[in-house]
Design a protein around this motif. Structure first.
Motif, PDB file in Angstrom:
ATOM      1  N   PRO A  91       0.781  -1.231   0.219  1.00  0.00           N
ATOM      2  CA  PRO A  91      -0.166  -0.539  -0.444  1.00  0.00           C
ATOM      3  C   PRO A  91       0.902   1.485   0.256  1.00  0.00           C
ATOM      4  O   PRO A  91       2.076   1.638   0.882  1.00  0.00           O
ATOM      5  CB  PRO A  91      -0.775  -0.072   1.177  1.00  0.00           C
ATOM      6  N   ASP A  92       0.339   2.381  -0.645  1.00  0.00           N
ATOM      7  CA  ASP A  92       1.131   3.638  -0.110  1.00  0.00           C
ATOM      8  C   ASP A  92       0.647   4.418   0.584  1.00  0.00           C
ATOM      9  O   ASP A  92      -0.245   4.476   1.199  1.00  0.00           O
ATOM     10  CB  ASP A  92       1.118   4.592  -1.430  1.00  0.00           C
ATOM     11  N   LYS A  93       1.405   4.883   0.884  1.00  0.00           N
ATOM     12  CA  LYS A  93       1.263   6.124   2.372  1.00  0.00           C
ATOM     13  C   LYS A  93       2.271   6.718   2.541  1.00  0.00           C
ATOM     14  O   LYS A  93       3.208   6.799   1.911  1.00  0.00           O
ATOM     15  CB  LYS A  93       1.668   4.633   3.834  1.00  0.00           C
ATOM     16  N   PRO A  94       2.334   7.399   3.990  1.00  0.00           N
ATOM     17  CA  PRO A  94       3.727   8.420   3.721  1.00  0.00           C
ATOM     18  C   PRO A  94       4.886   8.252   3.233  1.00  0.00           C
ATOM     19  O   PRO A  94       5.000   7.137   4.322  1.00  0.00           O
ATOM     20  CB  PRO A  94       3.421   9.154   5.150  1.00  0.00           C
ATOM     21  N   ASN A 144      -8.972   3.171 -14.864  1.00  0.00           N
ATOM     22  CA  ASN A 144     -10.032   3.940 -15.158  1.00  0.00           C
ATOM     23  C   ASN A 144      -9.340   5.468 -16.396  1.00  0.00           C
ATOM     24  O   ASN A 144      -8.627   6.107 -16.285  1.00  0.00           O
ATOM     25  CB  ASN A 144     -11.006   4.897 -14.068  1.00  0.00           C
ATOM     26  N   PHE A 145     -10.632   6.224 -16.291  1.00  0.00           N
ATOM     27  CA  PHE A 145     -10.351   6.395 -18.271  1.00  0.00           C
ATOM     28  C   PHE A 145     -10.083   8.018 -17.393  1.00  0.00           C
ATOM     29  O   PHE A 145      -9.166   9.164 -18.126  1.00  0.00           O
ATOM     30  CB  PHE A 145     -11.513   7.221 -18.757  1.00  0.00           C
ATOM     31  N   VAL A 146     -10.212   8.433 -15.947  1.00  0.00           N
ATOM     32  CA  VAL A 146      -9.425   9.455 -15.663  1.00  0.00           C
ATOM     33  C   VAL A 146      -8.560   9.423 -14.412  1.00  0.00           C
ATOM     34  O   VAL A 146      -8.276   9.979 -13.777  1.00  0.00           O
ATOM     35  CB  VAL A 146     -10.610  10.170 -15.190  1.00  0.00           C
ATOM     36  N   GLY A 147      -8.073   7.841 -13.991  1.00  0.00           N
ATOM     37  CA  GLY A 147      -7.487   8.237 -13.434  1.00  0.00           C
ATOM     38  C   GLY A 147      -7.471   7.698 -12.087  1.00  0.00           C
ATOM     39  O   GLY A 147      -6.246   7.935 -10.991  1.00  0.00           O
ATOM     40  N   GLU A 148      -8.793   7.380 -11.774  1.00  0.00           N
ATOM     41  CA  GLU A 148      -9.604   7.328 -10.845  1.00  0.00           C
ATOM     42  C   GLU A 148      -8.862   5.834  -9.808  1.00  0.00           C
ATOM     43  O   GLU A 148      -9.235   5.222  -8.830  1.00  0.00           O
ATOM     44  CB  GLU A 148     -10.889   7.556 -10.547  1.00  0.00           C
ATOM     45  N   GLY A 149      -8.069   4.556 -11.029  1.00  0.00           N
ATOM     46  CA  GLY A 149      -7.920   3.167 -10.474  1.00  0.00           C
ATOM     47  C   GLY A 149      -9.485   2.801  -9.892  1.00  0.00           C
ATOM     48  O   GLY A 149     -10.552   3.099 -10.154  1.00  0.00           O
ATOM     49  N   GLY A 150      -8.962   1.182  -9.653  1.00  0.00           N
ATOM     50  CA  GLY A 150     -10.006   0.504 -10.396  1.00  0.00           C
ATOM     51  C   GLY A 150      -9.411  -1.105  -9.719  1.00  0.00           C
ATOM     52  O   GLY A 150      -8.049  -1.587  -9.267  1.00  0.00           O
ATOM     53  N   ALA A 151     -10.386  -1.952  -9.023  1.00  0.00           N
ATOM     54  CA  ALA A 151      -9.796  -3.266  -8.690  1.00  0.00           C
ATOM     55  C   ALA A 151      -9.046  -4.415  -9.755  1.00  0.00           C
ATOM     56  O   ALA A 151     -10.096  -4.208 -11.002  1.00  0.00           O
ATOM     57  CB  ALA A 151     -11.339  -4.045  -8.089  1.00  0.00           C
ATOM     58  N   LEU A 152      -8.010  -4.852  -9.504  1.00  0.00           N
ATOM     59  CA  LEU A 152      -8.048  -5.823 -10.123  1.00  0.00           C
ATOM     60  C   LEU A 152      -8.141  -7.273  -9.492  1.00  0.00           C
ATOM     61  O   LEU A 152      -9.014  -7.339  -8.229  1.00  0.00           O
ATOM     62  CB  LEU A 152      -6.121  -5.664 -10.451  1.00  0.00           C
ATOM     63  N   ARG A 157      -5.151  -3.900  -6.407  1.00  0.00           N
ATOM     64  CA  ARG A 157      -5.885  -2.617  -7.259  1.00  0.00           C
ATOM     65  C   ARG A 157      -4.928  -1.873  -7.769  1.00  0.00           C
ATOM     66  O   ARG A 157      -3.687  -1.813  -7.781  1.00  0.00           O
ATOM     67  CB  ARG A 157      -6.473  -2.337  -6.825  1.00  0.00           C
ATOM     68  N   ALA A 158      -5.306  -1.128  -8.413  1.00  0.00           N
ATOM     69  CA  ALA A 158      -4.604  -0.015  -9.968  1.00  0.00           C
ATOM     70  C   ALA A 158      -4.969   0.692  -8.752  1.00  0.00           C
ATOM     71  O   ALA A 158      -5.772   1.362  -8.693  1.00  0.00           O
ATOM     72  CB  ALA A 158      -5.038  -0.702 -11.216  1.00  0.00           C
ATOM     73  N   PRO A 159      -3.358   1.659  -8.104  1.00  0.00           N
ATOM     74  CA  PRO A 159      -3.997   2.784  -7.484  1.00  0.00           C
ATOM     75  C   PRO A 159      -4.646   4.570  -8.174  1.00  0.00           C
ATOM     76  O   PRO A 159      -4.126   4.242  -9.592  1.00  0.00           O
ATOM     77  CB  PRO A 159      -2.602   2.681  -7.308  1.00  0.00           C
ATOM     78  N   LEU A 167       6.967  12.259 -11.615  1.00  0.00           N
ATOM     79  CA  LEU A 167       8.015  12.134 -11.627  1.00  0.00           C
ATOM     80  C   LEU A 167       7.481  10.054 -11.013  1.00  0.00           C
ATOM     81  O   LEU A 167       8.040   9.442 -11.396  1.00  0.00           O
ATOM     82  CB  LEU A 167       9.122  12.411 -10.417  1.00  0.00           C
ATOM     83  N   GLU A 168       6.078  10.342 -10.105  1.00  0.00           N
ATOM     84  CA  GLU A 168       6.145   9.065 -10.137  1.00  0.00           C
ATOM     85  C   GLU A 168       5.354   8.294 -10.775  1.00  0.00           C
ATOM     86  O   GLU A 168       5.690   7.532 -10.494  1.00  0.00           O
ATOM     87  CB  GLU A 168       5.191   9.298  -8.694  1.00  0.00           C
ATOM     88  N   ILE A 169       4.554   9.214 -11.902  1.00  0.00           N
ATOM     89  CA  ILE A 169       3.814   8.336 -12.659  1.00  0.00           C
ATOM     90  C   ILE A 169       5.104   7.907 -13.659  1.00  0.00           C
ATOM     91  O   ILE A 169       4.974   6.966 -14.428  1.00  0.00           O
ATOM     92  CB  ILE A 169       3.460   9.695 -13.461  1.00  0.00           C
ATOM     93  N   TYR A 170       6.031   8.855 -13.846  1.00  0.00           N
ATOM     94  CA  TYR A 170       7.050   8.143 -14.833  1.00  0.00           C
ATOM     95  C   TYR A 170       7.727   7.332 -14.519  1.00  0.00           C
ATOM     96  O   TYR A 170       8.208   6.497 -15.108  1.00  0.00           O
ATOM     97  CB  TYR A 170       8.138   9.666 -15.230  1.00  0.00           C
ATOM     98  N   SER A 171       8.132   7.517 -13.516  1.00  0.00           N
ATOM     99  CA  SER A 171       9.475   6.390 -13.355  1.00  0.00           C
ATOM    100  C   SER A 171       8.204   5.139 -13.118  1.00  0.00           C
ATOM    101  O   SER A 171       8.256   4.003 -12.943  1.00  0.00           O
ATOM    102  CB  SER A 171       9.546   6.614 -11.316  1.00  0.00           C
ATOM    103  N   ALA A 172       7.002   5.179 -12.235  1.00  0.00           N
ATOM    104  CA  ALA A 172       6.299   4.317 -12.589  1.00  0.00           C
ATOM    105  C   ALA A 172       6.646   3.758 -13.790  1.00  0.00           C
ATOM    106  O   ALA A 172       6.219   1.626 -14.311  1.00  0.00           O
ATOM    107  CB  ALA A 172       5.337   4.436 -12.382  1.00  0.00           C
ATOM    108  N   MET A 173       6.091   3.752 -14.837  1.00  0.00           N
ATOM    109  CA  MET A 173       6.480   3.116 -16.482  1.00  0.00           C
ATOM    110  C   MET A 173       7.240   2.555 -16.749  1.00  0.00           C
ATOM    111  O   MET A 173       7.557   1.899 -17.551  1.00  0.00           O
ATOM    112  CB  MET A 173       5.362   4.840 -17.319  1.00  0.00           C
ATOM    113  N   LEU A 174       8.396   3.265 -16.301  1.00  0.00           N
ATOM    114  CA  LEU A 174       9.431   2.526 -15.990  1.00  0.00           C
ATOM    115  C   LEU A 174      10.116   1.071 -15.937  1.00  0.00           C
ATOM    116  O   LEU A 174      10.573   0.565 -15.827  1.00  0.00           O
ATOM    117  CB  LEU A 174      10.752   4.009 -15.883  1.00  0.00           C
ATOM    118  N   SER A 175       9.640   1.551 -14.590  1.00  0.00           N
ATOM    119  CA  SER A 175       9.638   0.408 -13.818  1.00  0.00           C
ATOM    120  C   SER A 175       8.911  -1.318 -13.355  1.00  0.00           C
ATOM    121  O   SER A 175       8.765  -1.597 -13.098  1.00  0.00           O
ATOM    122  CB  SER A 175       9.864   0.762 -11.970  1.00  0.00           C
TER     123      SER A 175
END
Length: 245
Positions: A91-94, A144-152, A157-159, A167-175
């Motif tokens: 899970p994502d957290k601080p 989701n079409f606007v980035g709201e995420g959804g269950a897998l 789940r897709a966050p 940078l988080e979005i770009y690094s997620a695509m790379l990794s």
């Protein structure tokens, strides 16, 4: 030949005397200190699951060889790592580490494991329309079409991308974290990645044209509202007219 040799010796002497040797030594020393600090952080917080030499530990954590600083930035900056306990999905957290410590971890793992590096420059410098098309083609089925995420499946789940920075979005695509596939430069060029980021961040900043967003999860929520409110209003009218008759 004698004149040429004299010219070469003179050039070498002048270069040695005038070159910024101290600056080079300071840069090397700074890089080494960042890697050393990163090693300390790794041995304190990561080695139990990822192994002494980044090779990973079975049933605990994957190898970080080839993961690169992009994976480190995404996992640590979003607070997914260090992992609190083994779950279907981290899970994502601080974030536990500050930006300086994250840079040190990235330096250590990049130097010893290699892999994708972080980009530089404006990450929203892309075509908005192309970004929307690419997002709907590659990302919308999970996020989701606007980035709201959804269950897998299997408890994953897709966050939501609501709080994700560029940078988080770009690094997620790379990794390719969790169930997400890796989008290398052969699948999506750096320009296309920037277009996708431009689309995601633009959509997040837009106001809902209909007023209430209803979670922005698409026609399902809108259909439920229409059905419940519309049918309730219709039945109320029917019973009211029946009582009057």
């Amino acid at each position: 030949m004698a004149g040429l040799m004299a010219a070469l010796v003179l050039t070498g002497t002048l270069y040695s005397a005038l070159s910024p040797a101290h600056a080079t030594e300071e840069a090397i020393q700074s890089e080494s200190s960042a890697e050393a600090a990163g090693r300390e952080l790794y041995e304190r917080s990561c080695i139990t699951c990822h192994g002494e030499n980044l090779e990973g530990v079975p049933t605990r954590g994957p190898s970080l060889i080839g993961a690169g600083e992009a994976a480190v930035y995404f996992q640590v900056h979003t607070g997914r790592m260090p992992l609190v306990r083994q779950e279907a999905q981290a899970p994502d957290k601080p974030a536990i580490f500050n930006d300086e410590e994250i840079d040190q971890l990235m330096a250590y793992i990049q130097a010893n494991g290699g892999g994708p590096t972080l980009p530089s420059g404006d990450l929203r410098d892309g075509d908005l329309a192309e970004g929307g098309e690419l997002f709907r083609l590659n990302c919308a089925q999970c996020h989701n079409f606007v980035g709201e995420g959804g269950a897998l499946s299997s408890g994953k789940r897709a966050p939501s991308l609501e709080d994700a920075n560029d940078l988080e979005i770009y690094s997620a695509m790379l990794s390719g974290p969790e169930n997400m596939p890796i989008f290398g430069d052969n699948q999506l060029t750096p320009e296309e990645k920037r277009s996708i980021i431009n689309y995601i961040q633009t959509v997040k900043e837009q106001a809902d044209p209909g007023g209430a967003g209803i979670g922005r999860i698409g026609p399902v929520a809108e259909g439920v509202v229409i059905w419940v409110v519309g049918v309730a209003a219709l039945l109320f009218g029917i019973f009211w007219m029946g009582s009057k008759a």
